[in-house]
Structure formats: C-alpha cells, structure tokens
Design an enzyme around this catalytic site. Structure first.
Site, mmCIF file in Angstrom:
data_model
loop_
_atom_site.group_PDB
_atom_site.id
_atom_site.type_symbol
_atom_site.label_atom_id
_atom_site.label_comp_id
_atom_site.label_asym_id
_atom_site.label_seq_id
_atom_site.Cartn_x
_atom_site.Cartn_y
_atom_site.Cartn_z
ATOM 1 N N HIS A 1 44.575 -16.485 57.905
ATOM 2 C CA HIS A 1 44.772 -15.594 58.836
ATOM 3 C C HIS A 1 46.134 -15.455 59.295
ATOM 4 O O HIS A 1 47.131 -16.128 58.660
ATOM 5 C CB HIS A 1 44.176 -16.052 60.232
ATOM 6 C CG HIS A 1 42.311 -15.874 59.874
ATOM 7 N ND1 HIS A 1 42.050 -14.746 60.390
ATOM 8 C CD2 HIS A 1 41.553 -16.655 59.393
ATOM 9 C CE1 HIS A 1 40.558 -14.908 60.129
ATOM 10 N NE2 HIS A 1 40.531 -16.144 59.424
ATOM 11 N N GLU B 1 46.382 -7.344 59.287
ATOM 12 C CA GLU B 1 46.043 -8.707 58.988
ATOM 13 C C GLU B 1 45.291 -8.993 57.834
ATOM 14 O O GLU B 1 45.514 -9.684 56.779
ATOM 15 C CB GLU B 1 45.607 -9.459 60.213
ATOM 16 C CG GLU B 1 45.271 -10.870 59.803
ATOM 17 C CD GLU B 1 44.453 -11.614 61.078
ATOM 18 O OE1 GLU B 1 44.338 -12.853 61.147
ATOM 19 O OE2 GLU B 1 44.038 -10.740 61.884
ATOM 20 N N GLU C 1 46.675 -20.011 60.458
ATOM 21 C CA GLU C 1 47.468 -18.910 61.135
ATOM 22 C C GLU C 1 49.061 -19.028 60.643
ATOM 23 O O GLU C 1 49.588 -19.556 61.283
ATOM 24 C CB GLU C 1 47.158 -18.707 62.698
ATOM 25 C CG GLU C 1 45.943 -18.754 63.184
ATOM 26 C CD GLU C 1 45.140 -17.383 63.243
ATOM 27 O OE1 GLU C 1 45.810 -16.428 62.855
ATOM 28 O OE2 GLU C 1 43.983 -17.345 63.471
ATOM 29 N N HIS D 1 38.874 -11.313 57.711
ATOM 30 C CA HIS D 1 38.811 -9.960 58.022
ATOM 31 C C HIS D 1 38.657 -9.223 56.510
ATOM 32 O O HIS D 1 38.200 -9.867 55.691
ATOM 33 C CB HIS D 1 40.034 -9.295 58.782
ATOM 34 C CG HIS D 1 40.293 -10.379 59.895
ATOM 35 N ND1 HIS D 1 39.359 -10.345 60.956
ATOM 36 C CD2 HIS D 1 41.163 -11.025 60.299
ATOM 37 C CE1 HIS D 1 39.900 -11.276 61.956
ATOM 38 N NE2 HIS D 1 40.998 -11.702 61.426
#
Length: 308
Positions: free
Chosen positions: A190, A135, A272, A98
C-alpha cells in the site's frame, strides 16, 4: 643498337645476373640482422607478439533491460539479493492494495463484508498523489517487481489480483487467498494518504483478535517477525526512515480493524511504502527507479524472514 641484354662473357656473370647477386649479398645479412634485433626486442616484452584480445580481457557492461510502463524491469544493482538465500519450496502471496478498476465499481466495493469483529466495506479506491498517480497503480507496479525478485530466488508467488479483475477482491477474499495457498508469508502493498509533512513508511501488524471468523492468535508472533524484517529490508534498500507520524518511530503499527489481517491464518502484514499526499514522498513513489528499490527492500525482508 638494342637495349636488350648482352650475352655474358665466358667466365664472368652478365650485367643483370651480377647486379642481382650483389643486391642479394647485401640484403641477406641486413634482413638477418633486422630479424635478430626485432626478435630480441620481442623477448624483452615476454613473448614478442602481443596476444589478441579475448572476451575475458574486455569489460563490456551488460545492457539494462527496460520494459513497458507498469511492468517489472530488471535492476542490475543486486536484484537477486543474497544468492545463498534460496526460497525454493516457499509460497509467498503478494496482495497489491486496491485495484485500478475500483473507481469504476463504487457500488460493488461499497458493500459490507464481515471481518470477524465488525463489518467493513468490500474495498476502497485508495488514495493518489496530488498529480493523480493512484495508489492502485503504485501497488500493482511495486508488487510485480517484488514478484520478479522472489521468483528469481525460487519462490512460488501468488497474487490476489493482477489488474485482471473488474474490481476488488474484497478484503475477506484477499485473506482467504493467502489462507488457501498455505502461504509462508503474505505482504499487502500500500501507500498512505496522510497530511503533507508526514513522511516515511510503516508496516502494519495484526493485533491479537478473536471473534466470529477472526482468530489471529497463531499468527501475531510470526507476523511481527515478518514486519521487523520488512522494516530492515525496506530501510536498507531505499534509505528512507520509518514514518514520523505513525507508531513509536520503529516503523511498526498494530491494528485490529483490517479484515485482510483479522481473517488471515498465515503470517501477514501490510506495508505503507510512503505518503502519497506529501510532495517529497510523492516524488519518490512516482519514480520507477525508487519503486525498484522499494521492491528490492520488500523482497529482501520476505527472504530474510523465510530464511530466519
């Protein structure tokens, strides 16, 4: 009558001279005896006079260097990992998931891009903890810490974004950055946004995909090896268990719907690091010391893969 000295009588010392001679006669043997006693005591302690302290004889703890929020800091607990595992000549691409500015460019990141087998949005804003820690902020912080560790080991590290872009890049461009760099490994960082109670980390591997511009046939095997090394490194560094809600409990999950993996021509995985919507995981993700451990685990996984 004067208090001055009297002239000495012939053949006899004067009073002052006589007194001085008597005193010296008594003091010299006493001083000599004292010196002999002191010297013998010194010999009994191997050398008499204790040596002056040197730099080697004092233990001085090195200062911990800090840094402004959001910047990588040194962690004295094994940051460099195994010093015998050099990454000189290796190229690693780190993809911070992101972008902190995506939220200000929702229309731009909503446009569709081709991921080989389908169309998907350019990018998303990502998730956040219940307290509002995003995040995108997390991934950028951890990625910078990973970069520092890998550069210390000699690797050339390329970022897909460093908070220096208005938004994105889009998922297809993220893949292209790794391809153009001819990266030896690419890791996209992430954090998940699952339901509370679902905890742990997992690594996403590319599925065998062929369609349009996507062809992962040459990278699925090395990407799996990279993923396994990341699971081992991350678990060892953080003490966390693989996700209790994803995969078979081995920390690995195969997906065919991520453009960043589908369009990659070099070994690539996503990690993640935890679930931002679970209070216990969120407490770790928002802790700088834990993020340093997470970075160390990612860096060690990459190092072990490239030296395997």
């Amino acid at each position: 009558m004067s208090n001055g000295s009297f002239p000495p009588s012939p053949g006899r010392p004067g009073r002052r001279g006589g007194t001085l001679a008597v005193v010296l006669t008594a003091l010299v043997p006493a001083c000599l005896a004292g010196w002999l006693i002191w010297d013998s005591m010194g010999d009994s302690k191997s050398g008499g006079v204790a040596p002056l302290p040197t730099a080697d004889s004092t233990s001085i703890a090195p200062p911990r260097s800090g840094g402004p929020s959001g910047t990588a800091t040194r962690d004295p607990e094994g940051d460099k990992g195994d010093p015998g595992r050099s990454l000189a000549g290796k190229v690693v691409v780190i993809d911070p998931g992101h972008n902190p500015h995506n939220r200000d460019h929702t229309s731009e990141i909503a446009r569709s891009v081709d991921i080989g087998t389908a169309k998907k949005e350019c990018d998303t804003t990502g998730t956040a903890t219940n307290s509002g820690y995003s995040e995108a902020s997390f991934t950028l912080d951890v990625s910078r810490r990973v970069r520092t560790l890998l550069q210390d080991r000699g690797a050339k590290v390329v970022f897909t974004q460093d908070g220096d872009r208005a938004y994105g890049p889009c998922v297809d461009e993220r893949a292209e950055i790794g391809n153009k760099a001819h990266a030896d490994a690419v890791v996209s960082v992430h954090a998940d946004g699952a339901a509370a109670g679902q905890r742990g980390f997992h690594v996403i591997l590319p599925a065998s995909v062929r369609g349009g511009d996507a062809d992962t046939s040459s990278i699925t095997a090395p990407s799996r090896r990279l993923g396994k090394r990341l699971v081992s490194g991350f678990e060892a560094a953080t003490g966390d268990a693989p996700a209790n809600y994803m995969g078979d409990g081995d920390g690995l999950k195969v997906r065919d719907d991520l453009g960043g993996l589908n369009l990659s021509t070099v070994p690539k995985v996503f990690i993640e690091c935890g679930n931002m919507r679970d209070p216990k995981d969120a407490a770790q993700l928002t802790d700088a010391a834990w993020r340093q451990r997470a970075a160390r685990g990612i860096a060690q996984g990459i190092t072990d893969f490239l030296n395997g």
